[in-house]
Write a protein that holds these residues in place. Structure first.
Motif, PDB file in Angstrom:
ATOM      1  N   TYR A  91       0.847  -1.197   0.000  1.00  0.00           N
ATOM      2  CA  TYR A  91       0.000   0.000   0.000  1.00  0.00           C
ATOM      3  C   TYR A  91       0.884   1.249   0.000  1.00  0.00           C
ATOM      4  O   TYR A  91       1.949   1.275   0.612  1.00  0.00           O
ATOM      5  CB  TYR A  91      -0.877   0.055   1.258  1.00  0.00           C
ATOM      6  CG  TYR A  91      -1.990  -0.936   1.288  1.00  0.00           C
ATOM      7  CD1 TYR A  91      -1.791  -2.238   1.761  1.00  0.00           C
ATOM      8  CD2 TYR A  91      -3.260  -0.584   0.854  1.00  0.00           C
ATOM      9  CE1 TYR A  91      -2.827  -3.149   1.785  1.00  0.00           C
ATOM     10  CE2 TYR A  91      -4.312  -1.493   0.881  1.00  0.00           C
ATOM     11  CZ  TYR A  91      -4.082  -2.771   1.344  1.00  0.00           C
ATOM     12  OH  TYR A  91      -5.101  -3.667   1.365  1.00  0.00           O
TER      13      TYR A  91
ATOM     14  N   TYR B  38       0.513   5.439   0.791  1.00  0.00           N
ATOM     15  CA  TYR B  38      -0.246   6.583   1.272  1.00  0.00           C
ATOM     16  C   TYR B  38       0.664   7.807   1.173  1.00  0.00           C
ATOM     17  O   TYR B  38       1.888   7.684   1.115  1.00  0.00           O
ATOM     18  CB  TYR B  38      -0.638   6.405   2.750  1.00  0.00           C
ATOM     19  CG  TYR B  38      -1.801   5.502   2.983  1.00  0.00           C
ATOM     20  CD1 TYR B  38      -1.677   4.120   2.868  1.00  0.00           C
ATOM     21  CD2 TYR B  38      -3.039   6.028   3.323  1.00  0.00           C
ATOM     22  CE1 TYR B  38      -2.763   3.293   3.080  1.00  0.00           C
ATOM     23  CE2 TYR B  38      -4.133   5.209   3.545  1.00  0.00           C
ATOM     24  CZ  TYR B  38      -3.989   3.841   3.421  1.00  0.00           C
ATOM     25  OH  TYR B  38      -5.060   3.033   3.631  1.00  0.00           O
TER      26      TYR B  38
ATOM     27  N   ARG C 119       0.871  -5.153   4.087  1.00  0.00           N
ATOM     28  CA  ARG C 119      -0.131  -5.624   5.035  1.00  0.00           C
ATOM     29  C   ARG C 119      -0.936  -6.755   4.432  1.00  0.00           C
ATOM     30  O   ARG C 119      -1.239  -6.751   3.248  1.00  0.00           O
ATOM     31  CB  ARG C 119      -1.082  -4.485   5.384  1.00  0.00           C
ATOM     32  CG  ARG C 119      -2.205  -4.851   6.358  1.00  0.00           C
ATOM     33  CD  ARG C 119      -3.102  -3.665   6.584  1.00  0.00           C
ATOM     34  NE  ARG C 119      -4.120  -3.919   7.597  1.00  0.00           N
ATOM     35  CZ  ARG C 119      -5.361  -4.266   7.312  1.00  0.00           C
ATOM     36  NH1 ARG C 119      -5.745  -4.404   6.062  1.00  0.00           N
ATOM     37  NH2 ARG C 119      -6.230  -4.474   8.276  1.00  0.00           N
TER      38      ARG C 119
ATOM     39  N   TYR D 108      -9.760   3.290  13.365  1.00  0.00           N
ATOM     40  CA  TYR D 108      -8.401   3.356  13.890  1.00  0.00           C
ATOM     41  C   TYR D 108      -8.168   4.716  14.531  1.00  0.00           C
ATOM     42  O   TYR D 108      -8.646   5.728  14.025  1.00  0.00           O
ATOM     43  CB  TYR D 108      -7.375   3.206  12.764  1.00  0.00           C
ATOM     44  CG  TYR D 108      -7.591   2.054  11.814  1.00  0.00           C
ATOM     45  CD1 TYR D 108      -8.598   2.085  10.861  1.00  0.00           C
ATOM     46  CD2 TYR D 108      -6.750   0.944  11.848  1.00  0.00           C
ATOM     47  CE1 TYR D 108      -8.782   1.039   9.970  1.00  0.00           C
ATOM     48  CE2 TYR D 108      -6.918  -0.106  10.957  1.00  0.00           C
ATOM     49  CZ  TYR D 108      -7.941  -0.047  10.025  1.00  0.00           C
ATOM     50  OH  TYR D 108      -8.112  -1.085   9.151  1.00  0.00           O
TER      51      TYR D 108
ATOM     52  N   ALA E 135     -10.624  -4.126   3.858  1.00  0.00           N
ATOM     53  CA  ALA E 135      -9.816  -3.276   2.978  1.00  0.00           C
ATOM     54  C   ALA E 135      -8.644  -2.668   3.720  1.00  0.00           C
ATOM     55  O   ALA E 135      -8.697  -2.422   4.912  1.00  0.00           O
ATOM     56  CB  ALA E 135     -10.668  -2.179   2.366  1.00  0.00           C
ATOM     57  N   GLY E 136      -7.575  -2.431   3.005  1.00  0.00           N
ATOM     58  CA  GLY E 136      -6.463  -1.705   3.581  1.00  0.00           C
ATOM     59  C   GLY E 136      -6.507  -0.238   3.236  1.00  0.00           C
ATOM     60  O   GLY E 136      -5.596   0.496   3.577  1.00  0.00           O
ATOM     61  N   GLU E 137      -7.562   0.179   2.534  1.00  0.00           N
ATOM     62  CA  GLU E 137      -7.672   1.586   2.172  1.00  0.00           C
ATOM     63  C   GLU E 137      -8.339   2.321   3.316  1.00  0.00           C
ATOM     64  O   GLU E 137      -9.548   2.190   3.537  1.00  0.00           O
ATOM     65  CB  GLU E 137      -8.502   1.746   0.898  1.00  0.00           C
ATOM     66  CG  GLU E 137      -8.634   3.183   0.440  1.00  0.00           C
ATOM     67  CD  GLU E 137      -9.424   3.322  -0.849  1.00  0.00           C
ATOM     68  OE1 GLU E 137      -9.646   2.283  -1.518  1.00  0.00           O
ATOM     69  OE2 GLU E 137      -9.820   4.454  -1.170  1.00  0.00           O
ATOM     70  N   LEU E 138      -7.541   3.074   4.048  1.00  0.00           N
ATOM     71  CA  LEU E 138      -8.036   3.836   5.180  1.00  0.00           C
ATOM     72  C   LEU E 138      -8.379   5.248   4.745  1.00  0.00           C
ATOM     73  O   LEU E 138      -7.652   5.859   3.952  1.00  0.00           O
ATOM     74  CB  LEU E 138      -6.975   3.897   6.288  1.00  0.00           C
ATOM     75  CG  LEU E 138      -6.965   2.780   7.322  1.00  0.00           C
ATOM     76  CD1 LEU E 138      -6.708   1.452   6.667  1.00  0.00           C
ATOM     77  CD2 LEU E 138      -5.941   3.068   8.398  1.00  0.00           C
TER      78      LEU E 138
ATOM     79  N   PHE F  13      -8.801   8.878   6.308  1.00  0.00           N
ATOM     80  CA  PHE F  13      -8.436   9.620   7.506  1.00  0.00           C
ATOM     81  C   PHE F  13      -9.241  10.898   7.642  1.00  0.00           C
ATOM     82  O   PHE F  13      -9.601  11.533   6.643  1.00  0.00           O
ATOM     83  CB  PHE F  13      -6.950   9.995   7.476  1.00  0.00           C
ATOM     84  CG  PHE F  13      -6.029   8.878   7.855  1.00  0.00           C
ATOM     85  CD1 PHE F  13      -5.659   7.924   6.920  1.00  0.00           C
ATOM     86  CD2 PHE F  13      -5.543   8.763   9.150  1.00  0.00           C
ATOM     87  CE1 PHE F  13      -4.805   6.885   7.259  1.00  0.00           C
ATOM     88  CE2 PHE F  13      -4.692   7.738   9.500  1.00  0.00           C
ATOM     89  CZ  PHE F  13      -4.323   6.793   8.567  1.00  0.00           C
TER      90      PHE F  13
END
Lengths: 113, 113
Positions: free
Chosen positions: A34, A36, A91, B33, B99-102, B104
């Motif tokens: 990933y 970011y 991850r 999170y 999903a790993g797409e956070l 924020f």
């Protein structure tokens, strides 16, 4: 989750491609890569992710080596607004997983006019 | 709104006081999170909620820190007896279950005098 290594900083000329490398030599077969970024004073923003194949979206391209031990995020035409800290994270993407994303130090990309 | 909402955006408090920080995740996101980011530093994981599972509290720095997530939606991070070293931006993120797409929020900046 596998550890990642990124250069602490990079410069890029505006309008040129920015290529940000990431090493993840201990990555497991079921771990995704990933990316970011965090622009100053903002929350991190998801860019792209991938498992094996190269990926492209409206923001960037992700190139993952065949052995998956490293990857490169490519911003094809960097602008001043792309100046940010870029985080590479690996991850497991599992249903109901209890593993939070762990952010390292990232690469501080400075796009120069 | 469509994004993650955090409040307050800025909080100044005196040492020893308790503070509460609120996070409204994106509707339908089961994972939530909390991270914190001290000035010039990377993101430090604090706590992770996933659906009805017990939260992962492994990142909480001391027992002065606690968090709740009521009804699987809104979360509150509470810091008791604040210390100057608690000064940081507290970031909340949410994501779909697998999903790993956070996504924020913009963060809550806490200053302890």
């Amino acid at each position: 989750d596998a550890k990642t290594t990124q250069p602490p900083s990079m410069d890029c000329a505006e309008g040129r491609a920015a290529n940000l490398p990431c090493n993840h030599s201990t990555i497991s077969g079921n771990e995704y890569v990933y990316w970011y970024r965090q622009i100053h004073s903002q929350g991190p923003q998801y860019i792209i992710h991938g498992l094996k194949n190269n990926e492209t979206n409206e923001m960037a391209s992700l190139i993952i080596t065949e052995d998956r031990k490293s990857s490169t995020l490519i911003l094809p035409h960097a602008t001043l607004r792309d100046t940010a800290v870029y985080y590479c994270i690996v991850r497991v993407q599992d249903r109901g997983g209890r593993r939070a994303l762990t952010f390292g130090s990232g690469t501080r990309l400075q796009v120069q006019p | 709104g469509a994004g993650v909402s955090q409040s307050p955006s800025n909080k100044v408090t005196e040492k020893g006081k308790d503070v509460e920080l609120r996070c409204d995740p994106i509707s339908g996101h089961t994972a939530l999170y909390w991270y914190r980011q001290s000035l010039g530093q990377g993101l430090e994981f604090l706590i992770y909620f996933q659906g009805n599972s017990a939260p992962d509290k492994s990142g909480l720095p001391s027992d002065r820190f606690s968090a709740e997530r009521t009804g699987g939606s809104v979360s509150t991070l509470t810091i008791q007896r604040t210390q100057q070293e608690d000064s940081a931006v507290y970031l909340c993120a949410s994501s779909l279950e697998r999903a790993g797409e956070l996504f924020f929020g913009e963060g809550s900046r806490l200053t302890v005098l």
